[in-house]
Design a protein around this motif. Structure first.
Motif, short mmCIF file in Angstrom:
data_model
loop_
_atom_site.label_atom_id
_atom_site.label_comp_id
_atom_site.label_asym_id
_atom_site.label_seq_id
_atom_site.Cartn_x
_atom_site.Cartn_y
_atom_site.Cartn_z
N ASP A 29 0.84 -1.19 0.00
CA ASP A 29 0.00 0.00 0.00
C ASP A 29 0.88 1.24 0.00
OD1 ASP A 29 -2.40 1.27 -0.07
OD2 ASP A 29 -2.92 0.93 2.02
N ALA B 202 -2.69 -2.47 -2.87
CA ALA B 202 -3.84 -2.61 -1.98
C ALA B 202 -4.92 -1.57 -2.29
CB ALA B 202 -3.40 -2.50 -0.53
N ASN B 203 -4.51 -0.42 -2.79
CA ASN B 203 -5.48 0.65 -3.07
C ASN B 203 -5.21 1.43 -4.36
OD1 ASN B 203 -7.39 0.78 -0.68
ND2 ASN B 203 -5.41 0.84 0.38
N LYS C 199 -7.46 1.18 -7.60
CA LYS C 199 -8.93 1.16 -7.47
C LYS C 199 -9.54 2.38 -8.18
CE LYS C 199 -8.92 -1.64 -3.30
NZ LYS C 199 -8.95 -1.68 -1.81
N HIS D 77 -5.60 -4.59 -9.47
CA HIS D 77 -6.77 -4.72 -8.58
C HIS D 77 -7.36 -3.36 -8.32
CE1 HIS D 77 -8.98 -6.28 -5.05
NE2 HIS D 77 -8.55 -5.23 -4.39
N TRP E 152 -16.15 -2.44 -8.62
CA TRP E 152 -16.40 -2.86 -7.23
C TRP E 152 -17.43 -1.91 -6.63
CZ3 TRP E 152 -12.42 -2.15 -2.66
CH2 TRP E 152 -12.80 -2.96 -1.58
N GLN F 66 -14.99 2.18 -2.72
CA GLN F 66 -13.82 2.93 -3.20
C GLN F 66 -14.01 3.35 -4.66
OE1 GLN F 66 -10.87 0.05 -1.14
NE2 GLN F 66 -9.89 2.05 -0.92
N ASN G 218 -14.98 -7.20 -8.53
CA ASN G 218 -14.59 -7.56 -7.17
C ASN G 218 -15.83 -7.66 -6.29
OD1 ASN G 218 -12.17 -7.95 -5.56
ND2 ASN G 218 -12.67 -6.04 -4.47
N GLU G 219 -15.96 -8.77 -5.58
CA GLU G 219 -16.97 -8.90 -4.51
C GLU G 219 -18.38 -8.54 -4.98
OE1 GLU G 219 -15.42 -6.66 -1.21
OE2 GLU G 219 -13.79 -8.07 -0.89
N ASN H 289 -12.91 -11.87 -8.38
CA ASN H 289 -12.26 -11.96 -7.06
C ASN H 289 -13.28 -11.75 -5.95
OD1 ASN H 289 -9.65 -11.96 -5.53
ND2 ASN H 289 -10.29 -9.89 -4.96
N GLU I 7 -10.03 -14.65 -2.00
CA GLU I 7 -9.39 -13.69 -1.10
C GLU I 7 -8.78 -14.38 0.12
OE1 GLU I 7 -11.84 -10.29 -0.20
OE2 GLU I 7 -12.24 -9.91 -2.33
N HIS J 23 -9.63 -14.22 3.48
CA HIS J 23 -9.53 -13.47 4.74
C HIS J 23 -10.17 -14.33 5.82
CE1 HIS J 23 -8.11 -9.81 2.87
NE2 HIS J 23 -9.10 -9.83 2.01
N GLU K 118 -5.71 -12.71 -1.24
CA GLU K 118 -5.65 -11.70 -0.17
C GLU K 118 -5.50 -12.36 1.20
OE1 GLU K 118 -8.81 -8.80 -0.43
OE2 GLU K 118 -8.67 -8.68 -2.62
N TRP L 197 -2.32 -10.45 2.13
CA TRP L 197 -2.80 -9.06 2.03
C TRP L 197 -1.97 -8.20 2.98
CZ3 TRP L 197 -4.91 -7.49 -2.12
CH2 TRP L 197 -5.52 -6.24 -2.20
N TRP M 218 -4.70 -4.16 7.16
CA TRP M 218 -5.98 -3.44 7.11
C TRP M 218 -6.96 -3.90 8.17
CZ3 TRP M 218 -10.89 -5.36 4.83
CH2 TRP M 218 -10.91 -6.74 4.74
C1 XIL Z 1 -8.73 -2.89 1.57
C2 XIL Z 1 -7.44 -2.12 1.77
O1 XIL Z 1 -6.44 -2.98 2.27
C3 XIL Z 1 -7.67 -0.98 2.74
O2 XIL Z 1 -6.51 -0.16 2.87
C4 XIL Z 1 -8.85 -0.13 2.26
O3 XIL Z 1 -9.12 0.86 3.22
C5 XIL Z 1 -10.08 -0.99 2.04
O4 XIL Z 1 -9.76 -2.03 1.13
N1 XIL Z 1 -11.15 -7.02 -0.20
C6 XIL Z 1 -10.50 -6.43 -1.26
C7 XIL Z 1 -9.47 -5.39 -1.02
O5 XIL Z 1 -10.72 -6.85 -2.40
O6 XIL Z 1 -9.48 -4.40 -2.02
C8 XIL Z 1 -9.64 -4.75 0.33
O7 XIL Z 1 -8.53 -3.86 0.56
C9 XIL Z 1 -9.76 -5.78 1.41
C10 XIL Z 1 -10.97 -6.66 1.19
#
Ligand code: XIL
Length: 330
Positions: A21, A49-50, A53, A86, A90, A93, A134-135, A183, A217, A219, A249, A291, A299
């Motif tokens: 980032d 990471a950002n 976007k 990335h 989405w 953002q 995305n998502e 993604n 991802e 997470h 991620e 991530w 994050w």
């Molecule tokens: C996150 C970033 O890491 C943060 O800095 C930002 O504030 C929000 O987004 N899924 C995704 C990523 O696809 O783009 C996200 O990244 C985390 C969840």
């Protein structure tokens, strides 16, 4: 300490990588962070990471800003790393002009196409892949709300991939063609959302629109990570459709349920091991990306208050048991 990317590549994967980032988060001025990031024996791939976007690349309508994304391109090129780009479409953002314009479906479709064609053209062959959408899904498998879905309807999803395919095909002859990915999170094990993801892949294929991969991802939560068997089965289900998969991620956070003591760190290590191992056991799983890699820059604490310690390195850049567990899996 084990060199994670070297191990991944020796085992036939394209990379072990990390999100990063920069500029502006403090990572870019932390010499320890930079030393580890730049070490391609450890990380053979980065994802911004950002910086790529919508809100970063097109802050005002048809005014593009590639400053941050170009920094990531340079990091990747300077250090011989793959770059995952990335993302293009989405729910979050995105720029105020998109949200506040009260656009018609046709107008918003044109905005989406203009964004995709410009951004894909700018980064060109520097991207191994693009996360095109995305998502897009709720946990029950239906499309989730977004300005795109609410205005254009489900067609927005297929149009995004169609526009991305056209943008990639318009790159100059000889340019490596970025792969096109969907993604999401919560699609790493069998369930409604994973089935819905398989159906999106099939529907794109039925329409002769290109999709090359699904980004998982991953997470996860310490003690709540999907089992090795379930993660293998779901990866194989995507690969059986003719697409590749990437763990895009990965982080595994402590919730209130697990203390950050040796028991907790051992559980986290096991969860990282199982997740990485699931990729090692599926040929079509081509890479693994965490991530970001240090708790200082994760994050998680800002998004999940009270949770954290999710990455491979403690805040002081010492390695956790999870780091060594990943090395064992690779
Ligand atoms: C996150 C970033 O890491 C943060 O800095 C930002 O504030 C929000 O987004 N899924 C995704 C990523 O696809 O783009 C996200 O990244 C985390 C969840």
């Amino acid at each position: 300490a084990p060199y994670l990317n070297d191990l991944a590549q020796a085992a036939g994967k394209l990379w072990f990588g990390t999100a990063t980032d920069q500029p502006g988060t403090g990572e870019d001025t932390n010499i320890l962070y930079q030393t580890i990031l730049n070490n391609t024996h450890i990380f053979g791939q980065i994802t911004p990471a950002n910086a790529m976007k919508f809100v970063s690349t097109e802050p005002e309508q048809n005014v593009f800003n590639y400053t941050g994304g170009d920094i990531d391109v340079a990091i990747a090129q300077d250090h011989g790393k793959y770059l995952r780009c990335h993302n293009l479409v989405w729910a979050t953002q995105i720029s105020d002009f998109v949200l506040d314009g009260n656009w018609s479906a046709d107008e918003l479709t044109a905005i989406m196409q203009n964004h995709i064609s410009n951004v894909v053209a700018h980064f060109g062959g520097a991207c191994y892949s693009w996360d095109v959408v995305n998502e897009a899904l709720n946990s029950n498998g239906t499309f989730s709300p977004s300005v795109w879905y609410d205005t254009i309807g489900p067609e927005y999803f297929y149009l995004a991939f169609q526009f991305a395919q056209e943008a990639v095909d318009a790159l100059p002859a000889g340019t490596p063609k970025p792969k096109l990915y969907y993604n999401d999170y919560g699609i790493e094990a069998p369930g409604n959302k994973s089935t819905a993801t398989e159906n999106l892949v099939k529907e794109l294929q039925a329409r002769n629109i290109r999709i090359d991969g699904v980004g998982l991802e991953s997470h996860f939560e310490v003690g709540g990570t999907p089992s090795l068997e379930d993660q293998i089965a779901q990866k194989e289900a995507y690969v059986a459709l003719g697409v590749e998969v990437v763990i895009t991620e990965l982080d595994i956070r402590f919730t209130q349920a697990n203390a950050t003591n040796s028991t907790g760190f051992a559980q986290q290590a096991q969860d990282y091991y199982d997740t990485v191992e699931s990729c090692m056991e599926v040929d079509g799983c081509v890479g693994i990306t965490v991530w970001d890699f240090d708790d200082q820059y994760s994050w998680i604490p800002s998004t999940f208050p009270g949770e954290g310690a999710a990455t491979l390195y403690n805040a002081d850049f010492t390695r956790k048991p999870a780091y060594y567990a990943v090395g064992d899996a690779l």
